[in-house]
Design an enzyme around this catalytic site. Structure first.
Site, PDB file in Angstrom:
ATOM      1  N   SER A 132      -6.582  -4.686   4.995  1.00  0.00           N
ATOM      2  CA  SER A 132      -7.074  -3.404   5.466  1.00  0.00           C
ATOM      3  C   SER A 132      -8.092  -3.582   6.586  1.00  0.00           C
ATOM      4  O   SER A 132      -8.787  -4.601   6.664  1.00  0.00           O
ATOM      5  CB  SER A 132      -7.722  -2.654   4.299  1.00  0.00           C
ATOM      6  N   GLN A 152      -3.762  -4.612   9.018  1.00  0.00           N
ATOM      7  CA  GLN A 152      -3.630  -3.169   9.197  1.00  0.00           C
ATOM      8  C   GLN A 152      -4.707  -2.681  10.161  1.00  0.00           C
ATOM      9  O   GLN A 152      -5.896  -2.883   9.933  1.00  0.00           O
ATOM     10  CB  GLN A 152      -3.758  -2.413   7.876  1.00  0.00           C
ATOM     11  N   HIS A 166       0.136   6.887   1.574  1.00  0.00           N
ATOM     12  CA  HIS A 166      -1.179   6.316   1.288  1.00  0.00           C
ATOM     13  C   HIS A 166      -1.486   6.362  -0.204  1.00  0.00           C
ATOM     14  O   HIS A 166      -2.624   6.580  -0.621  1.00  0.00           O
ATOM     15  CB  HIS A 166      -2.266   7.037   2.093  1.00  0.00           C
ATOM     16  N   ARG A 222      -2.745  -0.413  -6.051  1.00  0.00           N
ATOM     17  CA  ARG A 222      -3.623  -0.356  -7.214  1.00  0.00           C
ATOM     18  C   ARG A 222      -3.414  -1.517  -8.194  1.00  0.00           C
ATOM     19  O   ARG A 222      -4.400  -2.042  -8.722  1.00  0.00           O
ATOM     20  CB  ARG A 222      -3.455   0.984  -7.923  1.00  0.00           C
TER      21      ARG A 222
END
Length: 400
Positions: A123, A145, A288, A343
């Protein structure tokens, strides 16, 4: 070929595992381990979290076709996407602020990904600078990303740093340009970026520090003083993403890098066509993880339309709702080249650091490899919609 092998046999031989094997077990263990605001930031979604639930429940609408005629050769789950070899067609999704789960954050995840042959997609909003993540697992494979900031010098700096640190693709984030209405965070009044969490890539960037009037980068591990926290948070909030994104922007991004450019957050066939025409090297179907728009379509329901729209011109990857090895198989059968998990790896990180993330990935690999064989395949590339049958009455039970 032995009846039982791989990770299952290792667990049996060891007399068990300190980590749960079910999705719910991982989530429950993470909830027990973490402070409530940290857990809610990781687990939560937008509004009433209908999109989060829809992403998971969509997989129950497909049944896998079991086959018994076979040649006896073992399945090989490895795959290659954009010249990036993968031990299985699963990547670690870009998830920000991983230090909320564990102090080792993205570094622990990088080592787990490298040990299992999985690609890490880092990220922009990491707790750890992208160079430090690369250094933690130099043998690993990584994509970056890119949340396109509203400052060209900062944007170019992030791209250059990723390229210099050995990241092999740029994933343009398209699905997080407006803050989602996240009620769990509002209830706890906890917004991590306000406290300078998730700013590892920015606080280590000379241009960002210049914009925030913060002075040179301090020694690694040095704490920010309160005034710097306020300045960093305000600057990040102002610049995190450009307000506009057009297909023609890909040409500008390509002028900055020779790396493949992948666009994440594509859910509409018309946008998929425009982006493929504009030169995207791959697309990622994603909402997302349900964190941005409540009452949205399940990402899995968007996948077939996007795959049909691009007609094989570019790979289509998938994110949002993957929890198990059979979920991986269903997404691949519907046309995805590979999938990303979010997650679950954060839950693994929370309960066991690097070992917890490794456990999550090895469970996925074992279940996916077995499901591949039980549906009559040795190679993920041969999966197709013919391996699926729509289930007209989906179960009301969530996947364990």
């Amino acid at each position: 070929m032995p009846y039982a092998g791989g990770y299952q046999s290792q667990v049996f031989a060891a007399g068990g595992s300190p980590f749960p094997f079910t999705v719910q077990g991982l989530e429950d263990a993470a909830r027990e381990k973490l402070p409530a605001p940290h857990f809610d930031y990781i687990a939560g979604g937008a509004g009433r979290e209908r999109t989060v639930a829809a992403n998971v429940d969509a997989f129950a609408r497909w049944g896998l076709n079991y086959r018994i005629l076979r040649d006896g050769k073992p399945g090989v789950p490895s795959y290659t996407v954009l010249d990036t070899p993968m031990a299985m067609p699963v990547l670690l999704a870009p998830a920000g602020v991983a230090d909320l789960a564990h102090p080792e954050a993205e570094r622990a995840a990088a080592r787990a990904a490298a040990d299992t042959g999985v690609v890490q997609v880092l990220s922009s909003a990491t707790s750890t600078a992208l160079e430090d993540v690369a250094e933690a697992a130099p043998e690993g494979r990584r994509w970056f990303q890119f949340a396109w900031p509203d400052d060209e010098k900062l944007a170019r700096s992030l791209i250059d740093r990723a390229e210099n640190a050995g990241y092999s693709a740029i994933v343009l984030q398209g699905d997080c340009h407006v803050a989602g209405w996240r009620t769990r965070e509002l209830d706890s009044a906890f917004f991590p970026f306000q406290r300078a969490h998730g700013m590892g890539n920015y606080l280590s960037d000379r241009r960002f520090r210049e914009l925030a009037v913060m002075g040179p980068r301090p020694a690694r591990g040095a704490a920010l003083d309160p005034a710097e926290v306020v300045a960093a948070a305000a600057t990040w909030n102002r610049l995190y993403t450009r307000p506009a994104l057009h297909p023609g922007d890909l040409a500008l991004l390509r002028a900055w890098t020779d790396l493949p450019v992948i666009v994440k957050g594509v859910c509409r066939p018309d946008e998929a066509t425009l982006l493929a025409d504009a030169g995207a090297d791959a697309l990622i179907v994603s909402n997302h993880g349900g964190r941005q728009l409540d009452s949205g379509l399940a990402a899995l329901d968007c996948l077939p339309g996007v795959v049909a729209a691009v007609g094989g011109r570019v790979p289509v990857l998938f994110d949002s709702g993957i929890r198990t090895g059979t979920d991986v198989l269903i997404a691949l059968a519907l046309g995805a080249s590979a999938v990303m998990i979010g997650r679950p790896w954060l839950y693994g990180l929370a309960i066991g650091g690097q070992e917890g993330v490794t456990h999550v990935l090895r469970c996925l690999e074992a279940e996916f490899t077995g499901a591949l064989a039980l549906t009559g395949h040795r190679d993920p590339a041969t999966l197709s919609p013919a391996d699926l049958t729509p289930v007209t009455t989906p179960s009301n039970r969530r996947a364990r």
